[in-house]
Design a protein around this motif. Sequence first.
Motif, PDB file in Angstrom:
ATOM      1  N   PHE A 182       0.849  -1.200   0.000  1.00 13.60           N
ATOM      2  CA  PHE A 182       0.000   0.000   0.000  1.00 13.60           C
ATOM      3  C   PHE A 182       0.878   1.241   0.000  1.00 13.60           C
ATOM      4  CE2 PHE A 182      -1.919   3.413   2.520  1.00 13.60           C
ATOM      5  CZ  PHE A 182      -3.059   3.660   1.770  1.00 13.60           C
ATOM      6  N   LYS A 183       0.609   2.134  -0.927  1.00 15.04           N
ATOM      7  CA  LYS A 183       1.374   3.380  -0.995  1.00 15.04           C
ATOM      8  C   LYS A 183       0.427   4.538  -1.275  1.00 15.04           C
ATOM      9  CE  LYS A 183       5.442   5.499  -3.127  1.00 15.04           C
ATOM     10  NZ  LYS A 183       6.494   5.376  -4.160  1.00 15.04           N
ATOM     11  N   LYS A 184       0.374   5.471  -0.330  1.00 10.31           N
ATOM     12  CA  LYS A 184      -0.477   6.639  -0.487  1.00 10.31           C
ATOM     13  C   LYS A 184       0.164   7.620  -1.469  1.00 10.31           C
ATOM     14  CE  LYS A 184      -3.513   9.074   2.700  1.00 10.31           C
ATOM     15  NZ  LYS A 184      -3.747   9.457   4.102  1.00 10.31           N
ATOM     16  N   LYS A 185      -0.668   8.323  -2.272  1.00 10.16           N
ATOM     17  CA  LYS A 185      -0.156   9.294  -3.245  1.00 10.16           C
ATOM     18  C   LYS A 185      -0.882  10.624  -3.065  1.00 10.16           C
ATOM     19  CE  LYS A 185      -1.782   7.021  -6.935  1.00 10.16           C
ATOM     20  NZ  LYS A 185      -1.890   6.512  -8.325  1.00 10.16           N
ATOM     21  N   VAL A 190      -7.396   5.932  -6.707  1.00 11.12           N
ATOM     22  CA  VAL A 190      -6.997   4.655  -6.119  1.00 11.12           C
ATOM     23  C   VAL A 190      -6.745   3.658  -7.247  1.00 11.12           C
ATOM     24  CG1 VAL A 190      -7.705   2.723  -4.649  1.00 11.12           C
ATOM     25  CG2 VAL A 190      -8.272   5.072  -3.972  1.00 11.12           C
ATOM     26  N   ASN A 191      -5.503   3.205  -7.343  1.00 11.35           N
ATOM     27  CA  ASN A 191      -5.109   2.257  -8.388  1.00 11.35           C
ATOM     28  C   ASN A 191      -4.920   0.877  -7.761  1.00 11.35           C
ATOM     29  OD1 ASN A 191      -4.182   1.289 -10.912  1.00 11.35           O
ATOM     30  ND2 ASN A 191      -2.072   1.517 -10.207  1.00 11.35           N
ATOM     31  N   ILE A 192      -5.727  -0.110  -8.210  1.00  6.63           N
ATOM     32  CA  ILE A 192      -5.724  -1.447  -7.611  1.00  6.63           C
ATOM     33  C   ILE A 192      -5.162  -2.448  -8.613  1.00  6.63           C
ATOM     34  CG2 ILE A 192      -7.156  -3.271  -6.608  1.00  6.63           C
ATOM     35  CD1 ILE A 192      -9.245  -1.007  -6.048  1.00  6.63           C
ATOM     36  N   THR A 193      -4.166  -3.227  -8.183  1.00  7.50           N
ATOM     37  CA  THR A 193      -3.650  -4.323  -9.000  1.00  7.50           C
ATOM     38  C   THR A 193      -3.592  -5.584  -8.147  1.00  7.50           C
ATOM     39  OG1 THR A 193      -1.354  -3.772  -8.428  1.00  7.50           O
ATOM     40  CG2 THR A 193      -2.247  -2.815 -10.458  1.00  7.50           C
ATOM     41  N   ASN A 194      -3.665  -6.734  -8.775  1.00  3.10           N
ATOM     42  CA  ASN A 194      -3.533  -7.988  -8.041  1.00  3.10           C
ATOM     43  C   ASN A 194      -2.830  -9.027  -8.910  1.00  3.10           C
ATOM     44  OD1 ASN A 194      -6.407  -7.683  -9.195  1.00  3.10           O
ATOM     45  ND2 ASN A 194      -6.204  -9.918  -9.012  1.00  3.10           N
ATOM     46  N   GLU A 205     -16.013  -3.278  -1.746  1.00  4.10           N
ATOM     47  CA  GLU A 205     -15.472  -3.307  -0.380  1.00  4.10           C
ATOM     48  C   GLU A 205     -14.209  -2.457  -0.284  1.00  4.10           C
ATOM     49  OE1 GLU A 205     -16.450  -7.493   1.732  1.00  4.10           O
ATOM     50  OE2 GLU A 205     -15.430  -7.655  -0.200  1.00  4.10           O
ATOM     51  N   ILE A 206     -13.343  -2.559  -1.297  1.00  2.00           N
ATOM     52  CA  ILE A 206     -12.113  -1.761  -1.292  1.00  2.00           C
ATOM     53  C   ILE A 206     -12.454  -0.270  -1.293  1.00  2.00           C
ATOM     54  CG2 ILE A 206      -9.996  -1.199  -2.555  1.00  2.00           C
ATOM     55  CD1 ILE A 206     -10.089  -4.096  -3.670  1.00  2.00           C
ATOM     56  N   ARG A 207     -13.409   0.122  -2.151  1.00  2.00           N
ATOM     57  CA  ARG A 207     -13.818   1.538  -2.216  1.00  2.00           C
ATOM     58  C   ARG A 207     -14.393   2.004  -0.889  1.00  2.00           C
ATOM     59  NH1 ARG A 207     -17.809   3.308  -4.860  1.00  2.00           N
ATOM     60  NH2 ARG A 207     -18.774   1.316  -5.373  1.00  2.00           N
ATOM     61  N   ALA A 208     -15.195   1.137  -0.259  1.00  2.00           N
ATOM     62  CA  ALA A 208     -15.817   1.496   1.016  1.00  2.00           C
ATOM     63  C   ALA A 208     -14.773   1.716   2.099  1.00  2.00           C
ATOM     64  CB  ALA A 208     -16.788   0.396   1.445  1.00  2.00           C
ATOM     65  N   ALA A 218      -4.122   6.360  -3.966  1.00  2.00           N
ATOM     66  CA  ALA A 218      -3.165   5.382  -3.448  1.00  2.00           C
ATOM     67  C   ALA A 218      -2.960   4.280  -4.469  1.00  2.00           C
ATOM     68  CB  ALA A 218      -3.660   4.791  -2.129  1.00  2.00           C
ATOM     69  N   ASP A 219      -1.809   3.605  -4.389  1.00  2.00           N
ATOM     70  CA  ASP A 219      -1.555   2.385  -5.150  1.00  2.00           C
ATOM     71  C   ASP A 219      -1.671   1.208  -4.190  1.00  2.00           C
ATOM     72  OD1 ASP A 219      -1.022   3.624  -7.596  1.00  2.00           O
ATOM     73  OD2 ASP A 219       1.079   3.975  -7.060  1.00  2.00           O
ATOM     74  N   ILE A 220      -2.517   0.236  -4.550  1.00  2.00           N
ATOM     75  CA  ILE A 220      -2.679  -0.958  -3.721  1.00  2.00           C
ATOM     76  C   ILE A 220      -2.406  -2.175  -4.593  1.00  2.00           C
ATOM     77  CG2 ILE A 220      -4.164  -2.197  -2.102  1.00  2.00           C
ATOM     78  CD1 ILE A 220      -5.994   0.286  -2.116  1.00  2.00           C
ATOM     79  N   ALA A 221      -1.394  -2.969  -4.208  1.00  2.00           N
ATOM     80  CA  ALA A 221      -1.057  -4.182  -4.960  1.00  2.00           C
ATOM     81  C   ALA A 221      -1.323  -5.392  -4.069  1.00  2.00           C
ATOM     82  CB  ALA A 221       0.400  -4.147  -5.394  1.00  2.00           C
ATOM     83  N   PHE A 222      -2.290  -6.223  -4.478  1.00  4.06           N
ATOM     84  CA  PHE A 222      -2.624  -7.437  -3.728  1.00  4.06           C
ATOM     85  C   PHE A 222      -1.798  -8.593  -4.280  1.00  4.06           C
ATOM     86  CE2 PHE A 222      -6.350  -4.751  -3.249  1.00  4.06           C
ATOM     87  CZ  PHE A 222      -6.653  -4.889  -1.904  1.00  4.06           C
TER      88      PHE A 222
END
Length: 369
Positions: A182-185, A190-194, A205-208, A218-222
Motif C-alpha cells: 500500500f502506498k499513499k499518493k 486509487v489504483n488497484i492491481t492484483n 469493499e475496497i472503495r468502502a 493510493a496504489d494498492i497491490a494485492f
Amino acid sequence: MSTTVEKIKNIEDEMAKTQKNKATSFHLGQLKAKLAKLKRELLAGPTGSGGGSGGAGFDVARTGVASVGFIGFPSVGKSTLLNKLTGTHSEAADYEFTTLTTVPGVIMYKGAKIQMLDLPGIIEGAKDGKGRGKQVIAVARTCNLIFIVLDVNKPLAHKRIIEKELEGFGIRINKAPPNIVFKKKEKGGVNITNTVPLTHLDNDEIRAVMGEYRITSADIAFRCDATVDDLIDILEAPSRRYIPVVYVLNKIDSISIEELDILSRIPNAVPISSENNWNLDELLEVMWQKLNLVRVYTKPKGRLPDYEQPVVLRSSGCTVEDFCNQIHKSLVEDFKVAVVYGQSVKHQPQQVGLSHVLMDEDVITILKR
C-alpha cells in the motif's frame, strides 16, 4: 452520547444482521472499517497511547534476547509453570486472581537468556476494558511469543475467548502480515492491481474501506488472496502485531489418555502438567522453534571457538552485519572479511561479506582491515 464501547456493539450487531452479498459488500466494508477505527480509539485510551503502556505493576524491565508472555484465565497454572521453568517465585494457589501484576522470570536455554512474563489472568471482555485486561494484553503485545495456558478440562471454550480478546487488541495469532503493498499518493485516484485472483474481496469493499479512511489516492497491490480484514490490517499497520502462539494444555494428569489424544490434535498445542513436570522439555523445544533464534559462536583468530557463550540473533535472516552490530558497531567500520563454518556456507570454512545470511550454530571469525 454513545460511548465507544456502545458504538462498537451497535456496529457488531448491525454486521451480524446484514447478509453478505454483492448488494451489501460496500456497506459491510464500510462497517468493518468503522469498527477497526473505533477499536483503535478504545485501545488508545484517553491519553492516545495506543495501548502500549502496561500501567502500574505491569511494566517490567526487559532482559534477555526474547520474551515469552503467559496468558490465560485465572487458576490455569501459569504461576506454577513459571516457577518450574525459571525458579522465580510467583505466588501459585488454587483460587482465582492470585497474580495481580506481571511477574518476570529468566531461563537460560541453549545458551540464550529468555525472559518469561507471568501475566494476571484475563477475563472475557478484556479488550473492552473489563478487569485488567487492557494492561495484560498491552504487555503481551510487546512479547516475541505468547503461551496461551489452558486448563485441559475446559480448553476449547477458553481458547476461543482468549483468541477473540487478543484479536480485538490487534494481535494476529500465528499469522504473517498479508502480502499487500500500500502506498499513499498525492493524486491520481486509487489504483488497484492484483497478482492472484481475489475471491474474498471486491472493488466495492475496497472503495468502502478507502472512503472510510478518507484515502482518495493510493496504489494498492494485492499479492495474496486477501480479505477485507487483511486490507484494514494493512491500513491499521502500526496497531497490528503478528505474534506466534503456543497453546499450553496444562493439567493433563487430570484427564484420560483418550481425551489427551483428542486435545493433542489442536495445532500448535503442547500438553503438559506443570505440577508434575510432565513434558516441559517438549514445551521448551517448541518455544525455541517458534522464537526462531540463531546462535552464532565466535572463533578468535588462532583459537578454538567459544561454545559456552553464543551471540544470539533475534531471527533467521540475520546477516554478518547484524552479528557485527550486536557486538560493536565499530566492527562494521573496520570489517575486511568474515570466515564462517557451518550450515550457511558450502565450503568449510568460507570467506563471506557483510550481507551473508547466518544460520543456527554457525562459527564465525571477523577479520579487520
